[in-house]
Enzyme design. Structure first.
Site, PDB file in Angstrom:
ATOM      1  N   ASP A 120      60.666  62.967   9.625  1.00 52.09           N
ATOM      2  CA  ASP A 120      61.834  62.129   9.450  1.00 52.09           C
ATOM      3  C   ASP A 120      62.283  61.500  10.775  1.00 52.09           C
ATOM      4  O   ASP A 120      62.417  62.185  11.791  1.00 52.09           O
ATOM      5  CB  ASP A 120      62.988  62.972   8.873  1.00 52.09           C
ATOM      6  CG  ASP A 120      64.256  62.174   8.677  1.00 52.09           C
ATOM      7  OD1 ASP A 120      64.266  61.294   7.807  1.00 52.09           O
ATOM      8  OD2 ASP A 120      65.228  62.426   9.425  1.00 52.09           O
ATOM      9  N   GLU A 172      58.145  58.585   9.924  1.00 52.93           N
ATOM     10  CA  GLU A 172      59.122  57.546   9.606  1.00 52.93           C
ATOM     11  C   GLU A 172      59.662  57.062  10.944  1.00 52.93           C
ATOM     12  O   GLU A 172      60.285  57.810  11.680  1.00 52.93           O
ATOM     13  CB  GLU A 172      60.272  58.078   8.755  1.00 52.93           C
ATOM     14  CG  GLU A 172      61.247  56.959   8.405  1.00 52.93           C
ATOM     15  CD  GLU A 172      62.683  57.437   8.173  1.00 52.93           C
ATOM     16  OE1 GLU A 172      63.496  56.633   7.703  1.00 52.93           O
ATOM     17  OE2 GLU A 172      62.984  58.596   8.480  1.00 52.93           O
TER      18      GLU A 172
END
Length: 591
Positions: free
Chosen positions: A252, A289
């Site tokens: 993330d 990401e």
């Protein structure tokens, strides 16, 4: 309970900050002794088997959970519980993994994927994913968080599986079941911040450093004591891949990792995961990401890159969303012309050093398309961010006015599944789910709930959305509304779109040009006035009429393999007639 992989005992704890640490285990207190490295070990006998435990730091009468806890049955503020992952009876010895190249990813939130919201319940829906043509299930964060339901990005116990989902043994059953069904598992993990409630790490050691990112205090990756913090993260990575047999990790918001070390944490992670992959003799994938639009993430270490396998390309989502919906508020503004879609299809990023009006500066770095495989970019027309971070969590398939019709949804599917990149589907998009995916929390602390709601309203104002319509994240109904309705699959538009998605999945597995990893293997033509988009993929043409009026397009003689809801006609001379908003995949006959 710390991993013993590096010679530590199961109750050892790194705690250089307190002057005294005692172990509270199975209802009794055991003194601990420390070494020069800041690690503490029990100074007396400790029980075997599954027990509850915590640590008493200095004179604090309240026991704190283990930073490496495997279970938090009483919540993130309660005692930890030991768990031995090696006791699980795995049945996946013949599993050889799934490589990312050529695969289809399906993003799932455990709590809303089924009515029950558990890992065991999700097992009952794996046949649906197999029929859809999915190869890898990407699970949104499952580590322990405060409250009963959450997206998972506010986790504080990175090694523990949330009890509301079934805990660690249920997680092992889920992965084992996925492998039995031929599905790999990618676990979404968060290492760039910790949640606002239940983070006791700073009481133990310098896990955090000065400064903040969008979501919280910075993790200490390069300051005093950072070697053990990095080890903490790297051991967490290994836990998912080794103990839980996971096939990959989605990392993330890696742009929020503040690390000025000589070797960046991500590169160190890539090195260790590659070594583990070699030992296990199966692919282990790291997907970042990243908001940076910088291919350094996926550039091989030999060429000075981080060495990760893939990264998200939000630019692809933005270009597809704007082309179909016409929405140009906020960060969508730069993607208004169809040439933006052409650029991302052929070059991967739209912002590759160009000016971003949303950021107010130049943004991004070009991809070396001559030497980069297209599968290294993961793309979606919907995902948890791009749906859940809208004001009301509305999907492209939302039945209210202003959203996409059935043909447009089919065009979105074609752009995602038949484009050059690794496609990721978001749960329910394949049947035009009528349920939203809204942002929900269950903070027991009222002040946290209020702060979260106010923060989101401020973000939405920047996008030009009406703050008055934003649902309360703390309202249990917000969570309940977001659960998928599986009864929809067999009816009307839902069944028709699902069959289209299944057909597109079969095409990907049949035609090698649809998984060709070369950037040069795909070209895109656009006609702004006619709102026409054509993807050329070897012998196939993906022809999309994004305008309202019917179009005639000369593709050459051939066969329509798949079309969206309104259909398409191709005559013997190769003239394709497409209704407004419709799309078709044409196999062009050799000349």
């Amino acid at each position: 309970m710390v991993s013993t992989a590096h010679g530590r005992g199961r109750f050892d704890v790194w705690a250089p900050r307190p002057e005294r640490v005692r172990l509270l285990v199975d209802g009794r207190t055991v003194p601990m002794r420390h070494g020069d490295d800041g690690w503490w070990s029990p100074g007396g006998p400790v029980p075997d088997g599954e027990v509850d435990y915590g640590y008493l730091l200095d004179d604090d009468p309240d026991p704190r959970p283990d930073p490496r806890s495997r279970r938090q049955p009483a919540g993130v503020h309660g005692l930890s519980r030991t768990y031995d992952p090696s006791a699980f009876a795995w049945t996946d010895r013949a599993w050889t993994g799934r490589q990312l190249a050529g695969s289809v990813i399906y993003e799932m939130h455990v709590g809303t994927f089924t009515p029950e919201g558990t890992l065991d319940a999700a097992l009952g829906r794996l046949d649906h994913l197999v029929d859809l043509g999915v190869d890898l299930v990407e699970v949104m964060p499952v580590n322990a968080f405060n409250g009963t339901h959450n997206w998972g990005y506010d986790g504080v116990a990175w090694f523990a599986v949330a009890e509301s989902y079934g805990g660690p043994e249920a997680y092992q059953r889920f992965v084992d079941g996925c492998h039995a069904a031929g599905l790999g598992v990618i676990q979404d993990v968060v290492h760039n911040h910790l949640g606002p409630s239940g983070n006791y790490l700073p009481l133990y050691a310098p896990y955090l450093k000065d400064g903040r990112n969008t979501w919280g205090d910075l993790v200490n990756l390069d300051g005093e004591g950072s070697a053990e913090v990095r080890r903490y993260i790297l051991d967490n990575v290994a836990t998912w891949l080794r103990d839980y047999h996971v096939d990959g990790l989605r990392l993330d918001a890696v742009h929020a990792l503040s690390d000025d070390s000589e070797v960046h944490l991500l590169e160190e992670m890539a090195v260790e995961v590659a070594a583990l992959s070699a030992h296990q003799r199966r692919p282990l994938t790291l997907v970042a990401e990243s908001d940076l639009n910088d291919p350094v993430m996926i550039r091989p270490r030999e060429a000075g890159g981080r060495g990760l396998d893939a990264q998200w390309s939000d630019d692809y989502h933005h270009a597809v969303h704007v082309a179909l919906s016409g929405e140009t508020t906020g960060y969508y503004a730069d993607f208004e012309p169809l040439t933006a879609l052409k650029k991302v299809v052929e070059r991967g990023f739209f912002h590759d050093g160009t000016f971003s009006s949303f950021r107010g500066r130049d943004h991004g770095v070009p991809i070396d398309t001559d030497h980069t495989a297209t599968w290294r970019l993961v793309v979606a027309n919907q995902n948890h961010d791009q749906v859940g971070n809208r004001a009301v969590g509305d999907r492209l398939s939302d039945p209210s006015p202003g959203h996409l019709d059935d043909d447009q949804l089919g065009c979105a599917a074609m752009l995602t599944l038949l484009g050059p990149f690794t496609p990721m589907l978001f749960q329910g998009e394949e049947w035009a789910a009528s349920t939203p995916f809204q942002f929900f929390t269950s903070h027991p602390e009222p002040e946290l709930g209020t702060a979260t709601a106010e923060g989101r309203i401020a973000e939405f104002e920047q996008m030009g959305w009406d703050p008055e319509v934003v649902p309360d994240p703390q309202d249990p109904a917000t969570f309940e509304r977001s659960k998928l309705d599986w009864s929809e699959l067999e009816h009307g538009r839902h069944a028709r779109l699902l069959e289209l998605y299944r057909s597109l999945g079969r095409l990907r597995r049949t035609w090698p040009e649809l998984t060709d990893p070369s950037f040069t293997a795909t070209t895109c033509d656009v006609d702004e006035a006619a709102r026409l988009v054509v993807l050329h993929r070897g012998r196939l043409q993906v022809v999309l009429n994004l305008g309202e009026r019917p179009l005639e397009v000369h593709t050459g003689p051939g066969e329509v393999l798949v079309a969206t809801a309104s259909g398409a006609e191709l005559d013997a001379d190769g003239l394709l007639v497409l209704p407004g908003h419709a799309g078709a995949v044409v196999h062009v006959s050799p000349a």
